[in-house]
Design a protein around this motif. Structure first.
Motif, PDB file in Angstrom:
ATOM      1  N   ALA A 185      23.514  -3.020  23.375  1.00 58.51           N
ATOM      2  CA  ALA A 185      22.226  -3.681  23.571  1.00 58.51           C
ATOM      3  C   ALA A 185      21.076  -2.680  23.511  1.00 58.51           C
ATOM      4  N   PHE A 186      21.256  -1.507  24.116  1.00 56.23           N
ATOM      5  CA  PHE A 186      20.201  -0.501  24.133  1.00 56.23           C
ATOM      6  C   PHE A 186      19.954   0.037  22.728  1.00 56.23           C
ATOM      7  N   VAL A 187      21.043   0.276  21.988  1.00 52.17           N
ATOM      8  CA  VAL A 187      20.917   0.793  20.629  1.00 52.17           C
ATOM      9  C   VAL A 187      20.186  -0.201  19.745  1.00 52.17           C
ATOM     10  N   LEU A 188      20.567  -1.462  19.832  1.00 49.13           N
ATOM     11  CA  LEU A 188      19.926  -2.477  19.002  1.00 49.13           C
ATOM     12  C   LEU A 188      18.455  -2.638  19.367  1.00 49.13           C
ATOM     13  N   ARG A 189      18.134  -2.487  20.641  1.00 50.28           N
ATOM     14  CA  ARG A 189      16.740  -2.592  21.060  1.00 50.28           C
ATOM     15  C   ARG A 189      15.920  -1.447  20.470  1.00 50.28           C
ATOM     16  N   GLU A 190      16.458  -0.242  20.497  1.00 45.80           N
ATOM     17  CA  GLU A 190      15.747   0.902  19.936  1.00 45.80           C
ATOM     18  C   GLU A 190      15.566   0.741  18.427  1.00 45.80           C
ATOM     19  N   GLU A 191      16.607   0.232  17.764  1.00 49.60           N
ATOM     20  CA  GLU A 191      16.503   0.044  16.326  1.00 49.60           C
ATOM     21  C   GLU A 191      15.442  -1.010  15.997  1.00 49.60           C
ATOM     22  N   ALA A 192      15.381  -2.067  16.809  1.00 47.87           N
ATOM     23  CA  ALA A 192      14.371  -3.110  16.599  1.00 47.87           C
ATOM     24  C   ALA A 192      12.963  -2.553  16.803  1.00 47.87           C
ATOM     25  N   LEU A 193      12.810  -1.682  17.803  1.00 51.24           N
ATOM     26  CA  LEU A 193      11.509  -1.068  18.045  1.00 51.24           C
ATOM     27  C   LEU A 193      11.086  -0.202  16.858  1.00 51.24           C
ATOM     28  N   LEU A 194      12.023   0.569  16.324  1.00 49.18           N
ATOM     29  CA  LEU A 194      11.711   1.424  15.185  1.00 49.18           C
ATOM     30  C   LEU A 194      11.312   0.598  13.970  1.00 49.18           C
ATOM     31  N   GLN A 195      11.979  -0.520  13.766  1.00 45.24           N
ATOM     32  CA  GLN A 195      11.622  -1.383  12.644  1.00 45.24           C
ATOM     33  C   GLN A 195      10.233  -1.972  12.835  1.00 45.24           C
ATOM     34  N   THR A 196       9.938  -2.385  14.078  1.00 46.50           N
ATOM     35  CA  THR A 196       8.618  -2.937  14.379  1.00 46.50           C
ATOM     36  C   THR A 196       7.534  -1.903  14.137  1.00 46.50           C
ATOM     37  N   TRP A 197       7.740  -0.690  14.641  1.00 43.17           N
ATOM     38  CA  TRP A 197       6.748   0.376  14.469  1.00 43.17           C
ATOM     39  C   TRP A 197       6.642   0.794  13.012  1.00 43.17           C
ATOM     40  N   GLY A 198       7.776   0.816  12.298  1.00 38.56           N
ATOM     41  CA  GLY A 198       7.742   1.190  10.892  1.00 38.56           C
ATOM     42  C   GLY A 198       6.934   0.202  10.066  1.00 38.56           C
ATOM     43  N   THR A 199       7.122  -1.090  10.329  1.00 38.88           N
ATOM     44  CA  THR A 199       6.360  -2.117   9.612  1.00 38.88           C
ATOM     45  C   THR A 199       4.882  -2.035   9.951  1.00 38.88           C
ATOM     46  N   ALA A 200       4.576  -1.849  11.243  1.00 37.14           N
ATOM     47  CA  ALA A 200       3.175  -1.739  11.663  1.00 37.14           C
ATOM     48  C   ALA A 200       2.517  -0.503  11.059  1.00 37.14           C
ATOM     49  N   ALA A 201       3.253   0.599  10.998  1.00 38.34           N
ATOM     50  CA  ALA A 201       2.715   1.835  10.422  1.00 38.34           C
ATOM     51  C   ALA A 201       2.436   1.656   8.934  1.00 38.34           C
ATOM     52  N   TYR A 202       3.335   0.982   8.236  1.00 37.55           N
ATOM     53  CA  TYR A 202       3.128   0.734   6.806  1.00 37.55           C
ATOM     54  C   TYR A 202       1.888  -0.131   6.588  1.00 37.55           C
ATOM     55  N   ASP A 203       1.757  -1.202   7.366  1.00 34.12           N
ATOM     56  CA  ASP A 203       0.599  -2.095   7.226  1.00 34.12           C
ATOM     57  C   ASP A 203      -0.701  -1.346   7.507  1.00 34.12           C
ATOM     58  N   LEU A 204      -0.673  -0.514   8.542  1.00 32.14           N
ATOM     59  CA  LEU A 204      -1.866   0.246   8.903  1.00 32.14           C
ATOM     60  C   LEU A 204      -2.236   1.237   7.802  1.00 32.14           C
ATOM     61  N   ALA A 205      -1.239   1.927   7.261  1.00 25.97           N
ATOM     62  CA  ALA A 205      -1.492   2.906   6.193  1.00 25.97           C
ATOM     63  C   ALA A 205      -2.002   2.222   4.933  1.00 25.97           C
ATOM     64  N   GLU A 206      -1.455   1.057   4.618  1.00 24.78           N
ATOM     65  CA  GLU A 206      -1.884   0.340   3.420  1.00 24.78           C
ATOM     66  C   GLU A 206      -3.309  -0.178   3.574  1.00 24.78           C
ATOM     67  N   GLU A 207      -3.636  -0.633   4.776  1.00 26.53           N
ATOM     68  CA  GLU A 207      -4.962  -1.195   5.016  1.00 26.53           C
ATOM     69  C   GLU A 207      -6.044  -0.125   5.140  1.00 26.53           C
ATOM     70  N   SER A 208      -5.729   0.966   5.864  1.00 29.15           N
ATOM     71  CA  SER A 208      -6.764   1.933   6.227  1.00 29.15           C
ATOM     72  C   SER A 208      -6.509   3.350   5.732  1.00 29.15           C
ATOM     73  N   GLY A 209      -5.351   3.593   5.109  1.00 31.07           N
ATOM     74  CA  GLY A 209      -5.047   4.938   4.633  1.00 31.07           C
ATOM     75  C   GLY A 209      -4.304   5.763   5.662  1.00 31.07           C
ATOM     76  N   LEU A 210      -3.691   6.842   5.210  1.00 33.90           N
ATOM     77  CA  LEU A 210      -2.893   7.688   6.091  1.00 33.90           C
ATOM     78  C   LEU A 210      -3.737   8.398   7.139  1.00 33.90           C
ATOM     79  N   ALA A 211      -5.025   8.618   6.851  1.00 37.36           N
ATOM     80  CA  ALA A 211      -5.886   9.312   7.809  1.00 37.36           C
ATOM     81  C   ALA A 211      -6.031   8.512   9.094  1.00 37.36           C
ATOM     82  N   ALA A 212      -5.859   7.192   8.997  1.00 35.72           N
ATOM     83  CA  ALA A 212      -6.011   6.332  10.187  1.00 35.72           C
ATOM     84  C   ALA A 212      -4.729   6.246  10.996  1.00 35.72           C
ATOM     85  N   LEU A 213      -3.672   6.866  10.508  1.00 35.13           N
ATOM     86  CA  LEU A 213      -2.374   6.744  11.151  1.00 35.13           C
ATOM     87  C   LEU A 213      -2.211   7.761  12.279  1.00 35.13           C
TER      88      LEU A 213
END
Length: 202
Positions: A38-66
């Motif tokens: 359960a703990f491993v799956l939770r961490e993996e889900a968090l990483l996926q959430t942050w990875g998607t959010a980071a991609y959206d942020l970089a695409e919208e505002s550029g890497l400088a905003a990351l």
């Protein structure tokens, strides 16, 4: 403290252990070091959430905003939690780069399939090319700009693996337009103009 390794999540509870973890030895009474599922799956889900959010942020505002703070604002998590789990900016850049490559590649795959199914070989290249280019620029302009920015970041930070992956993506994009021209009867030499129009780097 080592950052979480997503590969460690891919292990079987029926006896397998994730990389870097000792298996339990109940006979010797060794302390169990494997994380529970359960703990491993939770961490993996968090990483996926942050990875998607980071991609959206970089695409919208550029890497400088990351940053951890901007990512925290976007996800509602704390900057310290993001730093703990992701580890460093280079790792985050790698996640964004490979997601951007995947997004770009999916467009080519879908368009290649459509060409095989619907575009007759006798169709004029100018019409097909214009239609595809308009679609590419309208739906993929941001990811193409992000790929260019990621390449600059990879070169500046010495991330050779990412730089090589981005270079392969560039070659794949060039090959797509070249093959399109050849399919419609153009010579290979005509592809130089095609590649330059689509913004590919040489």
């Amino acid at each position: 403290m080592q950052p979480f390794n997503p590969d460690a999540a891919r292990f079987s509870l029926g006896g397998g252990s994730p990389p870097g973890h000792r298996r339990c030895d109940h006979r010797s009474g060794a302390v169990r070091t494997c994380k529970n599922r359960a703990f491993v799956l939770r961490e993996e889900a968090l990483l996926q959430t942050w990875g998607t959010a980071a991609y959206d942020l970089a695409e919208e505002s550029g890497l400088a905003a990351l940053s951890a703070r901007s990512l925290a604002r976007k996800t509602g998590m704390s900057p310290s939690a993001i730093n703990y789990h992701i580890g460093n900016r280079e790792r985050l850049i790698a996640q964004i780069a490979f997601k951007a490559i995947a997004v770009s590649s999916r467009w080519r795959q879908s368009q290649a399939a459509l060409q095989e199914e619907g575009a007759p070989r006798w169709a004029e290249l100018d019409h097909v090319f214009t239609s595809l280019l308009q679609d590419r620029l309208s739906t993929g302009r941001m990811v193409m700009a992000l790929l260019q920015e990621l390449e600059n970041e990879a070169v500046a930070s010495g991330q050779t693996a990412i730089e090589e992956a981005l270079r392969e993506e560039m070659f794949a994009e060039t090959a797509f337009w070249r093959d399109l021209a050849i399919r419609h009867g153009e010579s290979v030499d005509a592809c130089s103009a095609t590649s330059s129009v689509t913004g590919q780097r040489h």
